[in-house]
Design an enzyme around this catalytic site. Structure first.
Site, PDB file in Angstrom:
ATOM      1  N   LEU A   1     -30.873  15.000  36.622  1.00  0.00           N
ATOM      2  CA  LEU A   1     -30.706  15.288  35.201  1.00  0.00           C
ATOM      3  C   LEU A   1     -29.677  14.388  34.543  1.00  0.00           C
ATOM      4  CD1 LEU A   1     -30.767  19.209  35.183  1.00  0.00           C
ATOM      5  CD2 LEU A   1     -32.591  17.639  34.498  1.00  0.00           C
ATOM      6  N   GLY A   2     -28.665  13.957  35.265  1.00  0.00           N
ATOM      7  CA  GLY A   2     -27.650  13.095  34.677  1.00  0.00           C
ATOM      8  C   GLY A   2     -26.486  12.886  35.619  1.00  0.00           C
TER       9      GLY A   2
ATOM     10  N   GLY B   1     -22.095  12.362  35.538  1.00  0.00           N
ATOM     11  CA  GLY B   1     -20.876  12.476  34.759  1.00  0.00           C
ATOM     12  C   GLY B   1     -19.672  12.004  35.534  1.00  0.00           C
ATOM     13  N   GLY B   2     -18.476  12.222  34.974  1.00  0.00           N
ATOM     14  CA  GLY B   2     -17.265  11.748  35.606  1.00  0.00           C
ATOM     15  C   GLY B   2     -16.957  12.441  36.917  1.00  0.00           C
ATOM     16  N   MET B   3     -17.371  13.702  37.065  1.00  0.00           N
ATOM     17  CA  MET B   3     -17.032  14.466  38.260  1.00  0.00           C
ATOM     18  C   MET B   3     -18.166  14.576  39.257  1.00  0.00           C
ATOM     19  SD  MET B   3     -14.756  17.572  36.687  1.00  0.00           S
ATOM     20  CE  MET B   3     -14.640  18.340  38.311  1.00  0.00           C
ATOM     21  N   GLY B   4     -19.364  14.240  38.876  1.00  0.00           N
ATOM     22  CA  GLY B   4     -20.452  14.367  39.829  1.00  0.00           C
ATOM     23  C   GLY B   4     -21.808  14.089  39.222  1.00  0.00           C
TER      24      GLY B   4
ATOM     25  N   VAL C   1     -25.800  15.654  38.428  1.00  0.00           N
ATOM     26  CA  VAL C   1     -26.483  16.907  38.123  1.00  0.00           C
ATOM     27  C   VAL C   1     -27.969  16.758  38.457  1.00  0.00           C
ATOM     28  CG1 VAL C   1     -26.926  18.673  36.390  1.00  0.00           C
ATOM     29  CG2 VAL C   1     -24.838  17.313  36.271  1.00  0.00           C
TER      30      VAL C   1
ATOM     31  N   LYS D   1     -24.860  20.867  40.006  1.00  0.00           N
ATOM     32  CA  LYS D   1     -23.909  19.748  39.944  1.00  0.00           C
ATOM     33  C   LYS D   1     -23.238  19.574  41.295  1.00  0.00           C
ATOM     34  CE  LYS D   1     -21.294  18.399  36.522  1.00  0.00           C
ATOM     35  NZ  LYS D   1     -20.290  18.321  35.430  1.00  0.00           N
TER      36      LYS D   1
ATOM     37  N   ASP E   1     -12.336  20.113  27.875  1.00  0.00           N
ATOM     38  CA  ASP E   1     -13.203  18.936  27.723  1.00  0.00           C
ATOM     39  C   ASP E   1     -14.407  19.275  26.848  1.00  0.00           C
ATOM     40  OD1 ASP E   1     -13.946  16.293  28.111  1.00  0.00           O
ATOM     41  OD2 ASP E   1     -15.062  16.712  29.946  1.00  0.00           O
TER      42      ASP E   1
END
Length: 623
Positions: free
Chosen positions: A30-31, A33-36, A38, A52, A146
């Site tokens: 799905l995408g 991000g900065g932390m992991g 998804v 995630k 955030d």
């Protein structure tokens, strides 16, 4: 999730992507991000979820893991109409992960990038929905930290706020200073950008930025490098020249540089209703038609995998669960269970495989032919016996064909069931003597309990020395009759640091650091989320609290009579000298006297209390 819009909503799994995480088979990406990363997956019942997986760099940091576990536990308490609930997680595995409900809608950042700013009604409904979400999130003691357009999803029935509080886990990790970006500078509040201080008012500032972004289609503080944007947030005013006049009062108040001057969430909701020319009601038509079409796209999900997740390599084969009986006279096939072996015992090895000092299988009983397979056990009672070939009969070689008609098979020798010889019954002289002694002691004990001691009290009301872990300071527990009131023990000036806990049974009580104290076993704890009064409280996870009135004096009798109770007491309800009762589930009762909190110049955040404890003052609660 990623901020970059993509026509390919569900990307196929790559070579580096796992096939299964925590028992969930992954269907698509799905995408990122900065932390992991998804992924899309499904529950066993077929409901889609967003899973995630945290980046390995963060997983290797012990402090991140500790904070991540606390934040996930807190996030699981958030159950609002405008949030995506956390439904599953693993915070202790090799690579931590959490799963939330899948929201079939684009993020606000995606929608604006594809279709531009939203009309006034959509912006007001968006603001009201996010404000309600923040109300629930803050009520659970969480600050989002955030909040940005990428973390606001546009569902058909209103917005959904995601990733609340998770960014806090990365605040103190060393990775934040090595190029790993977690927060988004464009939507930070001035106090967050300048000094790292956050409070519920920090999320209010971000909400004002989101409203402006949704209306004008770009950030209020412009774009560019992180340093340039942060400087403008701290030192300059936002560019609100393109914000619709109807929305300007709301955005201006939210973006006030002083956190204390920003409106509350209740005021924001009321202001949105005042600014709207029509009554605000969430419905299927709250978004423009073009944006609503993006929701339809996200409802066309990839099919879940038809095959079950792969099993571990050590998983037993079906034959190990339901073995077929071997042919008479033949040993079991490799991997099969011997049907004659008693449950829970392995077949004994052949004599040449016995370890030193371990006897081989016993010799055959007199009158019984030996079984051709070493280690064969006698079949259990009721199990059909097998025929054993007569002595001298040779086992046919491999490939041997059925004998021609007329060939007579040697007569079988049938094993008679083995009956062990009767054993003489042991004499029970010792048991009789022991019973007589025990009976005598019981009679003497009853007689002794009826005799008064020198003080004239029944011996049945003596103190039970094992009733308290604090030794001599424990209460007097009666083994019969009424419980005597224990003597109180007082402790002055105990400083309880944020996220530390106290157990009343300890003598003296010493604050120790807890892990998610509100859901542990703490008798008394203190939590302070960024010094915000609404998120600062003294609480108990192992009993009840009762705030006493000014006219009440804290005592054992007062605490026993009070039926009011709470699990937490906000620090804004306490002043120097305020008392409250603490009744622990373990049976201890204490009067807690609040003595104040740490000052702004103190190195740590703590509260000071005095304790008067009656240990084992009542029966402990079950469970």
């Amino acid at each position: 999730m990623t901020d970059t819009p993509s026509a390919n909503l569900f990307k196929p799994l790559g070579e580096s992507d796992p096939a299964v995480v925590g028992g969930y088979r992954l269907a698509a990406v799905l995408g990122t991000g900065g932390m992991g990363k998804v992924y899309l997956s499904y529950t066993p019942g077929g409901r889609p979820i967003a899973l995630k997986v945290i980046r390995p760099e963060f997983s290797e940091d012990p402090e991140f893991r500790r904070r991540f576990k606390q934040e996930v536990h807190s996030a699981q308490r958030v159950q609002g109409l405008y949030t995506a609930p956390v439904i599953d997680s693993d915070t202790d595995g090799a690579q931590p992960w959490l799963a939330t409900a899948y929201v079939p809608g684009p993020s606000l950042s995606h929608a604006v990038a594809q279709h531009g700013g939203l009309p006034l009604r959509s912006v007001l409904l968006l603001t009201v929905g996010v404000a309600e979400a923040l109300h629930v999130i803050h009520g659970a003691g969480i600050i989002h930290r955030d909040l940005k357009p990428a973390n606001v999803l546009l569902a058909s029935d209103g917005p959904r706020v995601i990733d609340f509080g998770i960014a806090r886990a990365a605040d103190t990790t060393a990775l934040t200073g090595t190029g790993v970006s977690v927060g988004t500078p464009t939507f930070m509040a001035p106090e967050q950008a300048a000094a790292g201080k956050v409070s519920p008012a920090t999320d209010i500032f971000a909400l004002g930025q989101i409203a402006a972004f949704a209306a004008i289609g770009s950030p209020a503080y412009g774009e560019g490098s992180s340093h340039a944007v942060l400087y403008r947030i701290v030192h300059e005013d936002p560019d609100l020249s393109r914000v619709p006049p109807e929305l300007l009062p709301l955005v201006t108040r939210c973006l006030t540089r002083d956190p204390e001057q920003r409106p509350s969430l209740t005021e924001i909701i009321e202001l949105c209703h005042e600014l709207s020319p029509d009554a605000l009601r969430q419905g299927e038509d709250w978004l423009p038609q073009a944006v609503a079409g993006s929701i339809t796209e996200r409802l066309r999900l990839p099919e879940p995998a038809k095959t079950p997740p792969p099993q571990p390599a050590t998983a037993p084969t079906p034959t190990q669960f339901s073995p077929h009986n071997p042919a008479p006279g033949q040993p079991p096939a490799p991997g099969m269970v011997n049907p004659y072996a008693p449950t829970g015992f392995a077949m004994p090895a052949a004599p040449t495989q016995s370890a030193p000092g371990v006897p081989g299988p016993p010799p055959p009983l007199p009158g019984h032919a030996a079984h051709p397979t070493q280690g064969h056990h006698t079949p259990p009672p009721g199990y059909p016996t097998h025929h054993t070939p007569a002595p001298g009969y040779q086992t046919p070689a491999p490939g041997y064909q059925t004998p021609a008609p007329g060939y007579h098979t040697p007569p079988p020798v049938i094993h008679a069931p083995y009956v062990p010889p009767a054993q003489p019954k042991p004499k029970r002289t010792g048991l009789i003597v022991t019973g007589a002694i025990v009976g005598t002691l019981v009679v003497l004990g009853v007689i002794g309990s009826l005799l008064p001691d020198e003080s004239g009290e029944d011996k049945g009301s003596g103190a039970n020395s094992s009733g308290s872990s604090s030794g001599s300071s424990g209460g007097d527990n009666s083994s019969g009759g009424e419980r005597k009131d224990p003597k109180p023990v007082s402790y002055k000036g105990i400083d309880i640091t944020h996220s530390y806990e106290i157990m009343l049974a300890d003598s003296p009580p010493r604050p120790v650091e807890g892990d998610d104290v509100a859901y542990g076993d703490a008798d008394l704890y203190y939590v302070n989320y960024e010094s915000s009064p609404s998120d600062t409280a003294i609480g108990t996870a192992n009993g009840t609290l009762t705030l006493l009135n000014n006219s009440q004096k804290g005592s054992l009798e007062t605490c026993r009579k009070e039926t009011r109770y709470a699990k937490q007491i906000g620090l804004d309800q306490l002043s120097n000298g305020t008392q409250f009762c603490l009744r622990s589930d373990a049976g201890h009762i204490a009067v807690v006297t609040y003595r104040g909190k740490s000052g702004p110049n103190d190195a740590s955040i703590y509260v000071s209390v005095d304790l008067t404890i009656w240990r084992n003052a009542e029966e402990p609660k079950d469970g």
